[in-house]
Design a protein around this motif. Structure first.
Motif, PDB file in Angstrom:
ATOM      1  N   ARG A  37      46.866  84.740  28.169  1.00 31.88           N
ATOM      2  CA  ARG A  37      47.014  83.398  27.583  1.00 31.88           C
ATOM      3  C   ARG A  37      46.367  82.320  28.462  1.00 31.88           C
ATOM      4  O   ARG A  37      45.679  81.427  27.966  1.00 31.88           O
ATOM      5  N   LEU A  38      46.596  82.406  29.775  1.00 28.13           N
ATOM      6  CA  LEU A  38      46.031  81.411  30.697  1.00 28.13           C
ATOM      7  C   LEU A  38      44.503  81.455  30.686  1.00 28.13           C
ATOM      8  O   LEU A  38      43.847  80.422  30.674  1.00 28.13           O
ATOM      9  N   GLY A  39      43.962  82.673  30.679  1.00 26.74           N
ATOM     10  CA  GLY A  39      42.511  82.842  30.620  1.00 26.74           C
ATOM     11  C   GLY A  39      41.935  82.271  29.343  1.00 26.74           C
ATOM     12  O   GLY A  39      40.890  81.617  29.355  1.00 26.74           O
ATOM     13  N   TYR A  40      42.641  82.500  28.240  1.00 28.88           N
ATOM     14  CA  TYR A  40      42.201  81.988  26.935  1.00 28.88           C
ATOM     15  C   TYR A  40      42.176  80.461  26.936  1.00 28.88           C
ATOM     16  O   TYR A  40      41.198  79.849  26.507  1.00 28.88           O
ATOM     17  N   LEU A  41      43.237  79.846  27.446  1.00 27.80           N
ATOM     18  CA  LEU A  41      43.319  78.379  27.459  1.00 27.80           C
ATOM     19  C   LEU A  41      42.245  77.769  28.356  1.00 27.80           C
ATOM     20  O   LEU A  41      41.647  76.745  28.019  1.00 27.80           O
TER      21      LEU A  41
END
Length: 195
Positions: free
Chosen positions: A79-83
């Motif tokens: 999720r962090l990478g996506y954001l």
């Protein structure tokens, strides 16, 4: 609208997106993926809101400009990478369109406005940001939803549908329900939205 300036900017955007090495087949014709996306965005904008401002029209065409240069795989697959990827893309698209608009003779105020829209600032508060977001969601639902359904399980899809729906205006919702979904996909959307 300055027709000549807009035409120049549009041609430069198209020329950049035509360099996309990724392709998509539409109606038996192979297109550079982001060139096709840009065309779909502008067409959907004009059918949804025919008197859209010049700034929104350019933002619609440049929404994914040169997106292939920052692949999702270059970030952590969480999720962090996506954001972080999404945030970096917005800045990259804004910077890329700034260069094109400067070449096309637009002033700083106009360029700042287009960047503001591409970075989707003040969603739900700024009418044009919301308009652009509605168009992004409508294009996703019309052209890319099927692919997502094939890749993800039902629960994940329900989550994607809800997130998409929550970004849209009431007018966007009304327009989305007119899309010619397959029977199975329309049932999935109705289940996700509790309709």
């Amino acid at each position: 609208m300055n027709t000549e300036r807009f035409k120049n900017a549009s041609e430069l955007i198209d020329a950049e997106n035509a360099k996309d090495p990724n392709t998509e087949i539409h109606q038996s014709i192979t297109f550079p993926k982001e060139l096709l996306y840009s065309s779909r965005m502008h067409q959907r904008l004009m059918s949804f809101h025919s008197n859209a401002s010049e700034a929104v029209q350019i933002a619609s065409k440049a929404q994914h400009i040169r997106r292939w240069e920052i692949p999702r795989e270059s970030y952590s697959m969480d999720r962090l990478g996506y954001l972080k990827w999404r945030e970096d893309l917005k800045k990259f698209h804004a910077k890329t369109i700034t260069t094109i608009l400067e070449k096309s003779g637009y002033d700083a105020e106009f360029i700042t406005r287009v960047s503001f829209l591409i970075e989707k600032k003040l969603l739900k508060k700024d009418e044009e940001t919301q308009l652009l977001e509605d168009v992004i969601c409508l294009v996703f639902l019309e052209y890319y939803f099927d692919t997502f359904v094939q890749k993800h399980d039902t629960e994940k899809m329900k989550n994607i549908i809800l997130k998409t729906w929550n970004k849209m205006s009431e007018r966007g919702h009304h327009e989305a329900l007119k899309i010619n979904f397959s029977e199975a996909n329309f049932e999935l959307i109705k289940k996700a939205l509790g309709l």
